[in-house]
Design a protein around this motif. Structure first.
Motif, PDB file in Angstrom:
ATOM      1  N   THR A  83       0.778  -1.050   0.080  1.00 51.12           N
ATOM      2  CA  THR A  83       0.042   0.036   0.136  1.00 51.12           C
ATOM      3  C   THR A  83       0.913   1.223  -0.221  1.00 51.12           C
ATOM      4  OG1 THR A  83      -1.786  -1.381   1.536  1.00 51.12           O
ATOM      5  CG2 THR A  83      -2.113   1.159   1.116  1.00 51.12           C
ATOM      6  N   TRP A  84       0.660   1.948  -0.975  1.00 47.46           N
ATOM      7  CA  TRP A  84       1.248   3.399  -1.041  1.00 47.46           C
ATOM      8  C   TRP A  84       0.485   4.403  -0.554  1.00 47.46           C
ATOM      9  CZ3 TRP A  84       6.336   3.292  -3.437  1.00 47.46           C
ATOM     10  CH2 TRP A  84       6.686   1.911  -4.016  1.00 47.46           C
ATOM     11  N   ILE A  85       0.839   5.450   0.339  1.00 49.01           N
ATOM     12  CA  ILE A  85      -0.030   6.490   0.549  1.00 49.01           C
ATOM     13  C   ILE A  85       1.109   7.685   0.250  1.00 49.01           C
ATOM     14  CG2 ILE A  85      -0.913   7.730   2.770  1.00 49.01           C
ATOM     15  CD1 ILE A  85      -1.245   5.024   3.939  1.00 49.01           C
ATOM     16  N   VAL A  86       0.394   8.362  -0.664  1.00 49.54           N
ATOM     17  CA  VAL A  86       1.204   9.714  -1.075  1.00 49.54           C
ATOM     18  C   VAL A  86       0.591  10.962  -0.373  1.00 49.54           C
ATOM     19  CG1 VAL A  86       1.743  10.853  -2.906  1.00 49.54           C
ATOM     20  CG2 VAL A  86       1.497   8.446  -3.030  1.00 49.54           C
ATOM     21  N   SER A  87       1.257  11.693   0.493  1.00 53.99           N
ATOM     22  CA  SER A  87       0.827  12.668   0.762  1.00 53.99           C
ATOM     23  C   SER A  87       1.586  14.080   0.555  1.00 53.99           C
ATOM     24  CB  SER A  87       0.805  12.695   2.392  1.00 53.99           C
ATOM     25  OG  SER A  87       0.371  11.866   3.075  1.00 53.99           O
ATOM     26  N   ALA A  88       0.854  14.965   0.168  1.00 48.65           N
ATOM     27  CA  ALA A  88       1.522  16.484  -0.503  1.00 48.65           C
ATOM     28  C   ALA A  88       2.136  17.117   0.560  1.00 48.65           C
ATOM     29  CB  ALA A  88       0.402  17.088  -1.572  1.00 48.65           C
ATOM     30  N   GLY A  89       3.155  17.807   0.235  1.00 49.55           N
ATOM     31  CA  GLY A  89       3.587  19.082   1.248  1.00 49.55           C
ATOM     32  C   GLY A  89       4.101  19.945   0.371  1.00 49.55           C
ATOM     33  N   ARG A  90       4.893  20.924   0.811  1.00 46.22           N
ATOM     34  CA  ARG A  90       5.249  22.059   0.087  1.00 46.22           C
ATOM     35  C   ARG A  90       6.336  21.933  -0.654  1.00 46.22           C
ATOM     36  NH1 ARG A  90       4.200  27.530   3.410  1.00 46.22           N
ATOM     37  NH2 ARG A  90       5.350  28.032   1.726  1.00 46.22           N
ATOM     38  N   GLY A  91       5.931  21.332  -2.025  1.00 49.46           N
ATOM     39  CA  GLY A  91       7.075  21.134  -2.877  1.00 49.46           C
ATOM     40  C   GLY A  91       7.572  19.756  -2.587  1.00 49.46           C
ATOM     41  N   THR A  92       7.453  18.987  -1.677  1.00 52.04           N
ATOM     42  CA  THR A  92       7.909  17.647  -1.447  1.00 52.04           C
ATOM     43  C   THR A  92       6.507  16.634  -1.188  1.00 52.04           C
ATOM     44  OG1 THR A  92       8.023  17.978   0.800  1.00 52.04           O
ATOM     45  CG2 THR A  92       9.913  18.194  -0.351  1.00 52.04           C
ATOM     46  N   THR A  93       6.707  15.521  -1.164  1.00 53.84           N
ATOM     47  CA  THR A  93       5.824  14.584  -1.033  1.00 53.84           C
ATOM     48  C   THR A  93       6.144  13.291  -0.273  1.00 53.84           C
ATOM     49  OG1 THR A  93       4.999  14.861  -3.349  1.00 53.84           O
ATOM     50  CG2 THR A  93       4.366  12.645  -2.134  1.00 53.84           C
ATOM     51  N   GLU A  94       5.663  13.146   0.783  1.00 52.83           N
ATOM     52  CA  GLU A  94       5.878  12.300   1.820  1.00 52.83           C
ATOM     53  C   GLU A  94       5.266  10.885   1.300  1.00 52.83           C
ATOM     54  OE1 GLU A  94       4.244  11.040   6.151  1.00 52.83           O
ATOM     55  OE2 GLU A  94       5.750  12.425   6.218  1.00 52.83           O
ATOM     56  N   VAL A  95       5.847   9.736   1.290  1.00 47.47           N
ATOM     57  CA  VAL A  95       5.521   8.334   0.673  1.00 47.47           C
ATOM     58  C   VAL A  95       5.629   7.604   1.862  1.00 47.47           C
ATOM     59  CG1 VAL A  95       5.936   6.610  -0.883  1.00 47.47           C
ATOM     60  CG2 VAL A  95       6.019   9.209  -1.499  1.00 47.47           C
ATOM     61  N   ASP A  96       4.480   6.739   2.145  1.00 43.75           N
ATOM     62  CA  ASP A  96       4.480   5.768   3.124  1.00 43.75           C
ATOM     63  C   ASP A  96       4.127   4.651   2.352  1.00 43.75           C
ATOM     64  OD1 ASP A  96       4.523   7.408   5.216  1.00 43.75           O
ATOM     65  OD2 ASP A  96       2.436   7.920   5.220  1.00 43.75           O
ATOM     66  N   LEU A  97       5.139   3.307   2.635  1.00 45.06           N
ATOM     67  CA  LEU A  97       4.946   2.263   1.948  1.00 45.06           C
ATOM     68  C   LEU A  97       4.820   0.886   2.937  1.00 45.06           C
ATOM     69  CD1 LEU A  97       5.089   0.479  -0.553  1.00 45.06           C
ATOM     70  CD2 LEU A  97       7.796   0.618  -0.334  1.00 45.06           C
ATOM     71  N   LEU A  98       3.598   0.447   2.951  1.00 41.77           N
ATOM     72  CA  LEU A  98       3.312  -0.845   3.764  1.00 41.77           C
ATOM     73  C   LEU A  98       3.208  -1.988   3.001  1.00 41.77           C
ATOM     74  CD1 LEU A  98       1.585   2.084   4.326  1.00 41.77           C
ATOM     75  CD2 LEU A  98       0.582   0.676   6.114  1.00 41.77           C
ATOM     76  N   VAL A  99       3.795  -3.063   3.432  1.00 40.40           N
ATOM     77  CA  VAL A  99       3.729  -4.319   3.156  1.00 40.40           C
ATOM     78  C   VAL A  99       3.322  -5.367   3.964  1.00 40.40           C
ATOM     79  CG1 VAL A  99       4.948  -6.178   2.088  1.00 40.40           C
ATOM     80  CG2 VAL A  99       5.617  -4.004   1.308  1.00 40.40           C
ATOM     81  N   GLN A 100       2.257  -6.023   3.321  1.00 39.63           N
ATOM     82  CA  GLN A 100       1.698  -7.039   4.271  1.00 39.63           C
ATOM     83  C   GLN A 100       1.525  -8.274   3.662  1.00 39.63           C
ATOM     84  OE1 GLN A 100      -0.175  -6.802   7.479  1.00 39.63           O
ATOM     85  NE2 GLN A 100       0.052  -8.997   7.165  1.00 39.63           N
TER      86      GLN A 100
END
Length: 173
Positions: A83-100
């Motif tokens: 599961t990829w969760i893409v969260s926008a920031g100010r000019g950057t992006t935080e990406v969370d990667l979960l593997v089950q």
């Protein structure tokens, strides 16, 4: 008090080795660009297979604009979900990667407890590192230096002064 402690121990024994493995990284790219990159199964296959050295097939499903679910299959059998969760920031992006892991058997759970979780965590960090590198290269290729003629309008130039060259021009974005 004793019952609560026994319940906690029983719960821990029943769920050991079942939790997802999670990694997070901030990427220097626009969230739309990262989402577009991850929406393509070929890109995810390159990212995931290069880090894990497996040849898993990838099927991507966009759940929301921020969440992408990926099914990882090996030899026609689903082995894990990413599961990829893409969260926008100010000019950057935080990406969370979960593997089950798909398997909940005793062998898979024991492998996770005996080092499999750390191995997967290192591979997820490598995947997110490659994603950050790819995003940085893509951002470098998109940003072009302005031409000398576009830096100063003709009316603003002095008659005998040479036009500024592109490497000395200031970038304002």
């Amino acid at each position: 008090m004793t019952e609560l402690a026994l319940l906690a121990i029983f719960s821990r024994l029943m769920t050991w080795g079942l939790g997802p493995v999670i990694a997070t990284r901030t990427v220097a790219a626009d969230s739309d660009a990262v989402h577009d990159l991850l929406s393509d199964p070929a890109n995810q296959r390159r990212l995931l297979n290069a880090a894990a050295r497996l040849r898993a097939a990838v099927r991507v499903r966009v759940v929301t604009p921020r969440v992408l679910k990926t099914e990882l299959t090996l030899c026609g059998r689903t082995v894990a979900w990413a599961t990829w969760i893409v969260s926008a920031g100010r000019g950057t992006t935080e990406v969370d990667l979960l593997v089950q892991l798909q398997s909940r058997g005793l062998l898979a759970r024991t492998a996770m407890v005996l080092g499999g979780e750390r191995w997967i965590a290192r591979r997820l960090e490598a995947v997110l590192g490659r994603l950050a590198t790819l995003s940085a290269h893509a951002a470098e290729n998109v940003i072009e230096l302005p031409s000398a003629a576009s830096v100063l309008p003709r009316a603003g130039r002095r008659k005998n002064a040479p036009a500024p060259d592109a490497k000395h021009a200031a970038l304002h974005r």
